[in-house]
Design a protein around this motif. Sequence first.
Motif, PDB file in Angstrom:
ATOM      1  N   HIS A 232     -25.136 -52.249  65.067  1.00  0.00           N
ATOM      2  CA  HIS A 232     -25.918 -50.778  64.749  1.00  0.00           C
ATOM      3  C   HIS A 232     -25.002 -49.857  64.191  1.00  0.00           C
ATOM      4  CE1 HIS A 232     -28.203 -47.528  66.168  1.00  0.00           C
ATOM      5  NE2 HIS A 232     -27.091 -47.045  66.591  1.00  0.00           N
ATOM      6  N   TYR A 233     -23.822 -49.556  65.086  1.00  0.00           N
ATOM      7  CA  TYR A 233     -22.608 -48.782  64.521  1.00  0.00           C
ATOM      8  C   TYR A 233     -22.106 -49.131  63.167  1.00  0.00           C
ATOM      9  CZ  TYR A 233     -23.217 -46.408  68.819  1.00  0.00           C
ATOM     10  OH  TYR A 233     -24.021 -45.667  69.879  1.00  0.00           O
ATOM     11  N   ALA A 234     -21.742 -50.574  62.923  1.00  0.00           N
ATOM     12  CA  ALA A 234     -21.142 -51.125  61.845  1.00  0.00           C
ATOM     13  C   ALA A 234     -21.938 -51.028  60.772  1.00  0.00           C
ATOM     14  CB  ALA A 234     -20.480 -52.199  61.953  1.00  0.00           C
ATOM     15  N   LEU A 235     -23.138 -51.150  60.764  1.00  0.00           N
ATOM     16  CA  LEU A 235     -24.055 -51.383  59.412  1.00  0.00           C
ATOM     17  C   LEU A 235     -25.398 -50.274  59.595  1.00  0.00           C
ATOM     18  CD1 LEU A 235     -24.650 -52.992  56.996  1.00  0.00           C
ATOM     19  CD2 LEU A 235     -26.093 -54.619  58.476  1.00  0.00           C
ATOM     20  N   ASP A 236     -26.057 -50.631  60.539  1.00  0.00           N
ATOM     21  CA  ASP A 236     -27.614 -49.782  60.741  1.00  0.00           C
ATOM     22  C   ASP A 236     -27.330 -48.304  60.317  1.00  0.00           C
ATOM     23  OD1 ASP A 236     -28.125 -52.564  61.011  1.00  0.00           O
ATOM     24  OD2 ASP A 236     -29.115 -52.123  63.074  1.00  0.00           O
ATOM     25  N   LEU A 237     -26.613 -47.799  61.431  1.00  0.00           N
ATOM     26  CA  LEU A 237     -26.401 -46.406  61.356  1.00  0.00           C
ATOM     27  C   LEU A 237     -25.936 -45.875  60.041  1.00  0.00           C
ATOM     28  CD1 LEU A 237     -27.153 -44.061  63.329  1.00  0.00           C
ATOM     29  CD2 LEU A 237     -24.870 -44.391  64.338  1.00  0.00           C
ATOM     30  N   TRP A 238     -24.672 -46.601  59.755  1.00  0.00           N
ATOM     31  CA  TRP A 238     -23.925 -46.242  58.576  1.00  0.00           C
ATOM     32  C   TRP A 238     -24.864 -46.154  57.382  1.00  0.00           C
ATOM     33  CZ3 TRP A 238     -22.815 -50.129  54.542  1.00  0.00           C
ATOM     34  CH2 TRP A 238     -22.055 -49.794  53.760  1.00  0.00           C
ATOM     35  N   PHE A 239     -25.753 -47.309  57.146  1.00  0.00           N
ATOM     36  CA  PHE A 239     -26.568 -47.233  56.032  1.00  0.00           C
ATOM     37  C   PHE A 239     -27.672 -46.109  55.871  1.00  0.00           C
ATOM     38  CE2 PHE A 239     -30.566 -48.826  53.902  1.00  0.00           C
ATOM     39  CZ  PHE A 239     -30.030 -49.294  52.752  1.00  0.00           C
ATOM     40  N   GLU A 240     -28.205 -45.941  57.117  1.00  0.00           N
ATOM     41  CA  GLU A 240     -29.342 -44.632  56.958  1.00  0.00           C
ATOM     42  C   GLU A 240     -28.447 -43.413  57.080  1.00  0.00           C
ATOM     43  OE1 GLU A 240     -32.843 -44.278  58.071  1.00  0.00           O
ATOM     44  OE2 GLU A 240     -32.338 -46.302  57.138  1.00  0.00           O
ATOM     45  N   THR A 241     -27.110 -43.215  57.592  1.00  0.00           N
ATOM     46  CA  THR A 241     -26.837 -41.691  57.477  1.00  0.00           C
ATOM     47  C   THR A 241     -25.709 -41.506  56.109  1.00  0.00           C
ATOM     48  OG1 THR A 241     -25.068 -42.338  59.041  1.00  0.00           O
ATOM     49  CG2 THR A 241     -26.901 -41.410  60.035  1.00  0.00           C
ATOM     50  N   GLU A 242     -25.276 -42.561  55.780  1.00  0.00           N
ATOM     51  CA  GLU A 242     -24.242 -42.714  54.718  1.00  0.00           C
ATOM     52  C   GLU A 242     -24.571 -43.044  53.342  1.00  0.00           C
ATOM     53  OE1 GLU A 242     -20.104 -42.879  55.866  1.00  0.00           O
ATOM     54  OE2 GLU A 242     -20.671 -42.734  57.832  1.00  0.00           O
ATOM     55  N   VAL A 243     -25.232 -44.193  53.400  1.00  0.00           N
ATOM     56  CA  VAL A 243     -25.695 -44.998  52.186  1.00  0.00           C
ATOM     57  C   VAL A 243     -26.863 -44.395  51.592  1.00  0.00           C
ATOM     58  CG1 VAL A 243     -26.221 -47.139  51.160  1.00  0.00           C
ATOM     59  CG2 VAL A 243     -24.434 -47.009  52.683  1.00  0.00           C
ATOM     60  N   ILE A 244     -28.051 -44.299  52.167  1.00  0.00           N
ATOM     61  CA  ILE A 244     -29.086 -43.728  51.758  1.00  0.00           C
ATOM     62  C   ILE A 244     -29.033 -42.324  51.009  1.00  0.00           C
ATOM     63  CG2 ILE A 244     -31.693 -42.878  52.219  1.00  0.00           C
ATOM     64  CD1 ILE A 244     -31.875 -45.788  53.669  1.00  0.00           C
ATOM     65  N   PRO A 245     -28.475 -41.241  51.630  1.00  0.00           N
ATOM     66  CA  PRO A 245     -28.526 -39.888  50.995  1.00  0.00           C
ATOM     67  C   PRO A 245     -27.825 -40.218  49.796  1.00  0.00           C
ATOM     68  CG  PRO A 245     -27.881 -39.933  53.511  1.00  0.00           C
ATOM     69  CD  PRO A 245     -27.898 -41.501  53.124  1.00  0.00           C
ATOM     70  N   GLN A 246     -26.955 -40.926  49.384  1.00  0.00           N
ATOM     71  CA  GLN A 246     -26.323 -40.944  48.104  1.00  0.00           C
ATOM     72  C   GLN A 246     -27.009 -41.727  47.022  1.00  0.00           C
ATOM     73  OE1 GLN A 246     -22.009 -42.137  48.233  1.00  0.00           O
ATOM     74  NE2 GLN A 246     -22.136 -41.900  50.672  1.00  0.00           N
ATOM     75  N   LEU A 247     -28.285 -42.430  47.324  1.00  0.00           N
ATOM     76  CA  LEU A 247     -29.041 -43.079  46.512  1.00  0.00           C
ATOM     77  C   LEU A 247     -30.028 -42.281  45.531  1.00  0.00           C
ATOM     78  CD1 LEU A 247     -29.652 -46.254  48.608  1.00  0.00           C
ATOM     79  CD2 LEU A 247     -27.644 -45.938  47.028  1.00  0.00           C
ATOM     80  N   THR A 248     -30.179 -42.751  44.493  1.00  0.00           N
ATOM     81  CA  THR A 248     -31.470 -42.249  43.786  1.00  0.00           C
ATOM     82  C   THR A 248     -32.799 -42.736  43.720  1.00  0.00           C
ATOM     83  OG1 THR A 248     -30.430 -42.857  41.642  1.00  0.00           O
ATOM     84  CG2 THR A 248     -29.886 -40.617  42.291  1.00  0.00           C
ATOM     85  N   GLY A 249     -32.565 -44.183  43.966  1.00  0.00           N
ATOM     86  CA  GLY A 249     -33.610 -45.110  44.289  1.00  0.00           C
ATOM     87  C   GLY A 249     -34.115 -45.510  45.343  1.00  0.00           C
ATOM     88  N   CYS A 250     -35.159 -46.307  45.596  1.00  0.00           N
ATOM     89  CA  CYS A 250     -35.647 -46.706  47.028  1.00  0.00           C
ATOM     90  C   CYS A 250     -34.664 -47.803  47.444  1.00  0.00           C
ATOM     91  CB  CYS A 250     -36.932 -47.143  46.655  1.00  0.00           C
ATOM     92  SG  CYS A 250     -37.412 -48.751  47.727  1.00  0.00           S
ATOM     93  N   ALA A 251     -34.364 -47.609  48.820  1.00  0.00           N
ATOM     94  CA  ALA A 251     -33.605 -48.967  49.078  1.00  0.00           C
ATOM     95  C   ALA A 251     -34.149 -49.144  50.675  1.00  0.00           C
ATOM     96  CB  ALA A 251     -32.212 -48.459  49.286  1.00  0.00           C
ATOM     97  N   GLN A 252     -33.930 -50.483  51.317  1.00  0.00           N
ATOM     98  CA  GLN A 252     -34.439 -50.733  52.424  1.00  0.00           C
ATOM     99  C   GLN A 252     -33.629 -51.704  53.130  1.00  0.00           C
ATOM    100  OE1 GLN A 252     -37.250 -49.604  54.894  1.00  0.00           O
ATOM    101  NE2 GLN A 252     -35.956 -50.841  56.143  1.00  0.00           N
ATOM    102  N   LEU A 253     -32.923 -51.771  54.322  1.00  0.00           N
ATOM    103  CA  LEU A 253     -32.329 -52.766  54.775  1.00  0.00           C
ATOM    104  C   LEU A 253     -33.009 -53.261  55.946  1.00  0.00           C
ATOM    105  CD1 LEU A 253     -29.348 -53.926  56.096  1.00  0.00           C
ATOM    106  CD2 LEU A 253     -28.950 -51.915  57.418  1.00  0.00           C
ATOM    107  N   ILE A 254     -33.163 -54.741  55.959  1.00  0.00           N
ATOM    108  CA  ILE A 254     -33.815 -55.460  57.105  1.00  0.00           C
ATOM    109  C   ILE A 254     -32.733 -56.336  57.595  1.00  0.00           C
ATOM    110  CG2 ILE A 254     -35.647 -56.966  57.743  1.00  0.00           C
ATOM    111  CD1 ILE A 254     -36.167 -55.442  54.461  1.00  0.00           C
ATOM    112  N   ARG A 255     -32.571 -56.303  58.964  1.00  0.00           N
ATOM    113  CA  ARG A 255     -31.298 -57.017  59.781  1.00  0.00           C
ATOM    114  C   ARG A 255     -32.163 -57.942  60.730  1.00  0.00           C
ATOM    115  NH1 ARG A 255     -28.018 -56.567  63.974  1.00  0.00           N
ATOM    116  NH2 ARG A 255     -28.823 -54.607  64.481  1.00  0.00           N
ATOM    117  N   TYR A 256     -31.747 -59.206  60.759  1.00  0.00           N
ATOM    118  CA  TYR A 256     -31.993 -60.121  62.007  1.00  0.00           C
ATOM    119  C   TYR A 256     -30.672 -60.600  62.462  1.00  0.00           C
ATOM    120  CZ  TYR A 256     -34.038 -63.394  65.093  1.00  0.00           C
ATOM    121  OH  TYR A 256     -34.513 -64.054  66.323  1.00  0.00           O
TER     122      TYR A 256
END
Length: 289
Positions: A232-256
């Motif tokens: 959650h802290y290493a990947l999910d939260l980082w992706f939502e708060t740091e990765v997505i704001p820098q993108l111009t296209g659509c992106a979606q992470l799905i983790r199992y």
Amino acid sequence: MTTKLVSKTQKAIPIIALKAKEDPKSKFTSLVHLLSEDFLKECFRELKRGKSPGIDRVTVTEYDEQLDENIADLVSRLKAKQYKPKPVLRVYIPKPNGDKRPLGIPAVEDKIVQMALKKILEAIFEQDFMDMSYGFRPNRSCHDALKKIDKTIMTSPVNFVVDMDISKFFDTVNHKRLMECLKQRITDSSLLQLISRFLKSGIMEEGVYCETDQGTPHGVVLSPVLANVYLHYALDLWFETEVIPQLTGCAQLIRYADDFVVCFEKEEEARVFGVVLRQRMGEFGLTIS
């Protein structure tokens, strides 16, 4: 008709969950007292019978023969901070591809305490976990994750998929980092010490004891929730708060659990993410296979 008595802890768990949900910044200072005799008996009743015993060779049925005395003794050791989990018995089960998968078998007593800790941790961290995470969570399955991937690819402008697997994830979790993740929500030092003791309890393989300075054992009840907290802290939260704001296209992470895919609209963003992800995982002691 007899009414089943519910322990105070079982009643407290939804209240804890509600507090965690209402205040995402709240930290829990007093939790270890929840490990009461009644609650631990409830956890014991959830254990499956007929399973292989741990290193002490005690089965669930045998432990049940003097359940009241055993649980009373367990609680007194927990209160005195004298409880120490036994090493996990490691066995190997064959995988379809001919390899073998390591499996950890804890002692019955340790399974009970782990089950109790799992319920407490889930009550708190389930409120923080994100919609993108599907593994080992209540009312979620691998089918739900597959449906989400299918829907994302079919309905969003997805042109590239990054498919990543963390190499030997359960064996390489960094204990210090994991404890830092847990401290985001829990400041009860006694409970944290108990979790730390589980992480460091070691492994017994073919009569040889091995210390564990990293990783969480495969197949034990506490490992999946700890894995979800870590990622959650290493990947999910980082992706939502740091990765997505820098993108111009659509992106979606799905983790199992430790398997995940990321769907991207733009090839360049997918490629850059692959590089940045390796750096991010490296900060948490993990490597992408």
